[in-house]
Design a protein around this motif. Structure first.
Motif, PDB file in Angstrom:
ATOM      1  N   GLN A   1      25.459   4.277 -10.985  1.00 58.43           N
ATOM      2  CA  GLN A   1      24.128   4.052 -10.433  1.00 58.43           C
ATOM      3  C   GLN A   1      24.042   4.534  -8.989  1.00 58.43           C
ATOM      4  OE1 GLN A   1      21.328   2.917 -12.182  1.00 58.43           O
ATOM      5  NE2 GLN A   1      20.378   3.702 -10.300  1.00 58.43           N
ATOM      6  N   ASP A   2      25.088   4.288  -8.215  1.00 62.26           N
ATOM      7  CA  ASP A   2      25.097   4.743  -6.824  1.00 62.26           C
ATOM      8  C   ASP A   2      25.097   6.268  -6.743  1.00 62.26           C
ATOM      9  OD1 ASP A   2      25.073   2.139  -5.959  1.00 62.26           O
ATOM     10  OD2 ASP A   2      27.200   2.070  -5.429  1.00 62.26           O
ATOM     11  N   GLY A   3      25.776   6.919  -7.672  1.00 61.67           N
ATOM     12  CA  GLY A   3      25.768   8.376  -7.708  1.00 61.67           C
ATOM     13  C   GLY A   3      24.380   8.925  -7.992  1.00 61.67           C
ATOM     14  N   TRP A   4      23.676   8.277  -8.914  1.00 62.12           N
ATOM     15  CA  TRP A   4      22.310   8.689  -9.216  1.00 62.12           C
ATOM     16  C   TRP A   4      21.390   8.467  -8.012  1.00 62.12           C
ATOM     17  CZ3 TRP A   4      19.954  11.632 -12.603  1.00 62.12           C
ATOM     18  CH2 TRP A   4      18.570  11.558 -12.733  1.00 62.12           C
ATOM     19  N   ASN A   5      21.537   7.326  -7.356  1.00 59.40           N
ATOM     20  CA  ASN A   5      20.702   7.036  -6.185  1.00 59.40           C
ATOM     21  C   ASN A   5      20.948   8.039  -5.063  1.00 59.40           C
ATOM     22  OD1 ASN A   5      19.601   4.815  -7.479  1.00 59.40           O
ATOM     23  ND2 ASN A   5      21.009   3.349  -6.537  1.00 59.40           N
ATOM     24  N   LEU A   6      22.192   8.436  -4.896  1.00 62.87           N
ATOM     25  CA  LEU A   6      22.500   9.433  -3.873  1.00 62.87           C
ATOM     26  C   LEU A   6      21.822  10.759  -4.195  1.00 62.87           C
ATOM     27  CD1 LEU A   6      24.051  10.307  -1.342  1.00 62.87           C
ATOM     28  CD2 LEU A   6      26.026  10.784  -2.815  1.00 62.87           C
ATOM     29  N   PHE A   7      21.837  11.134  -5.462  1.00 67.96           N
ATOM     30  CA  PHE A   7      21.154  12.360  -5.879  1.00 67.96           C
ATOM     31  C   PHE A   7      19.661  12.282  -5.589  1.00 67.96           C
ATOM     32  CE2 PHE A   7      18.623  14.111  -9.451  1.00 67.96           C
ATOM     33  CZ  PHE A   7      18.703  15.455  -9.112  1.00 67.96           C
ATOM     34  N   ILE A   8      19.039  11.146  -5.917  1.00 73.79           N
ATOM     35  CA  ILE A   8      17.596  10.980  -5.670  1.00 73.79           C
ATOM     36  C   ILE A   8      17.296  11.072  -4.178  1.00 73.79           C
ATOM     37  CG2 ILE A   8      15.651   9.377  -5.825  1.00 73.79           C
ATOM     38  CD1 ILE A   8      16.451  10.660  -8.496  1.00 73.79           C
ATOM     39  N   ASN A   9      18.135  10.449  -3.350  1.00 70.82           N
ATOM     40  CA  ASN A   9      17.926  10.500  -1.897  1.00 70.82           C
ATOM     41  C   ASN A   9      18.055  11.925  -1.357  1.00 70.82           C
ATOM     42  OD1 ASN A   9      17.474   7.746  -1.688  1.00 70.82           O
ATOM     43  ND2 ASN A   9      19.630   7.263  -1.297  1.00 70.82           N
ATOM     44  N   LYS A  10      19.027  12.664  -1.852  1.00 73.24           N
ATOM     45  CA  LYS A  10      19.201  14.051  -1.413  1.00 73.24           C
ATOM     46  C   LYS A  10      18.027  14.914  -1.858  1.00 73.24           C
ATOM     47  CE  LYS A  10      23.279  15.915  -2.013  1.00 73.24           C
ATOM     48  NZ  LYS A  10      24.567  16.264  -2.669  1.00 73.24           N
ATOM     49  N   ALA A  11      17.561  14.695  -3.093  1.00 68.01           N
ATOM     50  CA  ALA A  11      16.418  15.457  -3.592  1.00 68.01           C
ATOM     51  C   ALA A  11      15.153  15.118  -2.800  1.00 68.01           C
ATOM     52  CB  ALA A  11      16.215  15.179  -5.079  1.00 68.01           C
ATOM     53  N   HIS A  12      15.020  13.834  -2.436  1.00 65.47           N
ATOM     54  CA  HIS A  12      13.862  13.390  -1.640  1.00 65.47           C
ATOM     55  C   HIS A  12      13.841  14.102  -0.277  1.00 65.47           C
ATOM     56  CE1 HIS A  12      10.962  10.834   0.359  1.00 65.47           C
ATOM     57  NE2 HIS A  12      11.871  10.457   1.242  1.00 65.47           N
TER      58      HIS A  12
ATOM     59  N   ILE B 174      10.234  11.721  -7.586  1.00 65.81           N
ATOM     60  CA  ILE B 174      11.512  12.432  -7.717  1.00 65.81           C
ATOM     61  C   ILE B 174      12.325  11.846  -8.860  1.00 65.81           C
ATOM     62  CG2 ILE B 174      13.761  12.759  -6.619  1.00 65.81           C
ATOM     63  CD1 ILE B 174      11.868  14.662  -5.415  1.00 65.81           C
ATOM     64  N   SER B 175      12.391  10.511  -8.916  1.00 61.41           N
ATOM     65  CA  SER B 175      13.182   9.842  -9.951  1.00 61.41           C
ATOM     66  C   SER B 175      12.633  10.125 -11.337  1.00 61.41           C
ATOM     67  CB  SER B 175      13.213   8.332  -9.681  1.00 61.41           C
ATOM     68  OG  SER B 175      14.029   7.675 -10.607  1.00 61.41           O
ATOM     69  N   ALA B 176      11.301  10.052 -11.480  1.00 60.13           N
ATOM     70  CA  ALA B 176      10.689  10.295 -12.790  1.00 60.13           C
ATOM     71  C   ALA B 176      10.932  11.731 -13.244  1.00 60.13           C
ATOM     72  CB  ALA B 176       9.197  10.004 -12.722  1.00 60.13           C
ATOM     73  N   LEU B 177      10.747  12.680 -12.326  1.00 63.20           N
ATOM     74  CA  LEU B 177      10.977  14.070 -12.679  1.00 63.20           C
ATOM     75  C   LEU B 177      12.441  14.323 -13.023  1.00 63.20           C
ATOM     76  CD1 LEU B 177       8.819  15.819  -9.917  1.00 63.20           C
ATOM     77  CD2 LEU B 177       8.349  15.773 -12.373  1.00 63.20           C
ATOM     78  N   ALA B 178      13.336  13.707 -12.245  1.00 65.25           N
ATOM     79  CA  ALA B 178      14.757  13.903 -12.476  1.00 65.25           C
ATOM     80  C   ALA B 178      15.185  13.380 -13.835  1.00 65.25           C
ATOM     81  CB  ALA B 178      15.564  13.221 -11.366  1.00 65.25           C
ATOM     82  N   LYS B 179      14.694  12.206 -14.202  1.00 64.07           N
ATOM     83  CA  LYS B 179      15.073  11.616 -15.496  1.00 64.07           C
ATOM     84  C   LYS B 179      14.546  12.452 -16.659  1.00 64.07           C
ATOM     85  CE  LYS B 179      15.455   6.864 -13.838  1.00 64.07           C
ATOM     86  NZ  LYS B 179      14.873   5.495 -13.832  1.00 64.07           N
ATOM     87  N   THR B 180      13.444  13.180 -16.402  1.00 67.13           N
ATOM     88  CA  THR B 180      12.848  13.988 -17.471  1.00 67.13           C
ATOM     89  C   THR B 180      13.469  15.370 -17.580  1.00 67.13           C
ATOM     90  OG1 THR B 180      10.710  12.852 -17.155  1.00 67.13           O
ATOM     91  CG2 THR B 180      10.682  14.946 -18.339  1.00 67.13           C
TER      92      THR B 180
END
Length: 286
Positions: A255-266, A276-282
């Motif tokens: 979960q922390d790895g995913w959150n880090l990815f979302i923060n970097k993408a943001h 960002i999260s919705a697009l990433a999951k899709t």
């Protein structure tokens, strides 16, 4: 277990903000250290200050911390240095047994796959030309520093100096790695390439990479974007160590790895995190 009665240690760097990738890597190092009978030593602060100002290439002040190996070799017979973007897989062979000549420094020759002549030319222009630099596949030998096995008998870190690194850091690509390669050749240290199984890099492609002993996630780390590297790393780690490490620990790392990815993408795309999260999951595949 390492039964040659030599005192061995695994050394790595984990400096700065805590990263779930580094947490996962350290867990894999801990498991491996127990398996091969080595101590695990982690540098979390800098001992070798260096001034990096307007470097021509990406350069980190943390890279000088490899000089600490000199101090470790006063206590240990052999040191295995590994970057913290490596997973040592659960069934990895004992590298201390596989490569057991104490006079030899062991690293993976990435130069057989990647053209490193330009950076060798640059350091030679600063520190002096070396004649007859050895070649493999028509390219100069150039070792990747992500995994390095060295013993007390090898004088590399008696020769290496912070002053030299300060001279090079603003001008040379992979400044400390290129410097180590230069010293190996200049001082004719005994050296040997390890198998890619002990430093599996994505330049070799992604097919069967998880079968390696040490998997190195440098650069894009088996993805099509460096943004996804940490997610790939922690997902692979959790798959490999399922049943060997508590499920709640693995789930937290994932979960922390995913959150880090979302923060970097943001930060890169400046969109709200929920979008960002919705697009990433899709759309994001790892």
């Amino acid at each position: 277990m390492n039964d040659n009665k030599l005192k061995t240690a695994i050394f790595t760097l984990a400096i700065g903000d805590e990263n779930p990738m580094y947490r996962a890597a350290l867990l894999s190092f801990e498991k491996y250290a127990e398996k091969v009978g080595a101590d695990l030593i982690v540098s979390k602060e800098l001992h070798y200050p260096i001034t990096i100002t307007n470097p021509r290439h990406t350069a980190s002040p943390a890279w000088t911390e490899k000089l600490y190996i000199k101090e470790l070799l006063k206590k240990y017979d052999r040191i295995l240095y590994v970057d913290a973007d490596i997973i040592i897989t659960p069934d990895a062979d004992n590298i201390f047994d596989v490569y057991n000549d104490l006079d030899t420094i062991y690293l993976f020759n990435e130069g057989q796959l990647l053209e490193r002549q330009p950076v060798i030319d640059k350091i030679s222009a600063i520190m002096g030309e070396i004649k007859d630099w050895p070649k493999v596949n028509g390219r100069p030998v150039y070792y990747n520093l992500g995994c390095m096995l060295i013993s007390r008998q090898c004088p590399l870190f008696d020769i290496a100096s912070l002053a030299d690194l300060q001279t090079l850091c603003n001008h040379i690509k992979y400044y400390e790695q290129t410097y180590v390669n230069y010293l190996i050749q200049r001082d004719q240290l005994k050296h040997q390439s390890i198998s890619a199984q002990f430093n599996r890099m994505d330049v070799l492609g992604s097919q069967d990479y998880k079968q390696a002993h040490f998997i190195h996630y440098a650069g894009r780390g088996y993805t099509n974007s460096s943004l996804k590297r940490e997610v790939r790393f922690v997902n692979d780690f959790c798959d490999m160590f399922s049943g060997r490490i508590d499920d709640d620990v693995l789930e937290k790392i994932k979960q922390d790895g995913w959150n880090l990815f979302i923060n970097k993408a943001h930060k890169r795309y400046k969109l709200p995190k929920p979008i960002i999260s919705a697009l990433a999951k899709t759309f994001v595949t790892i």
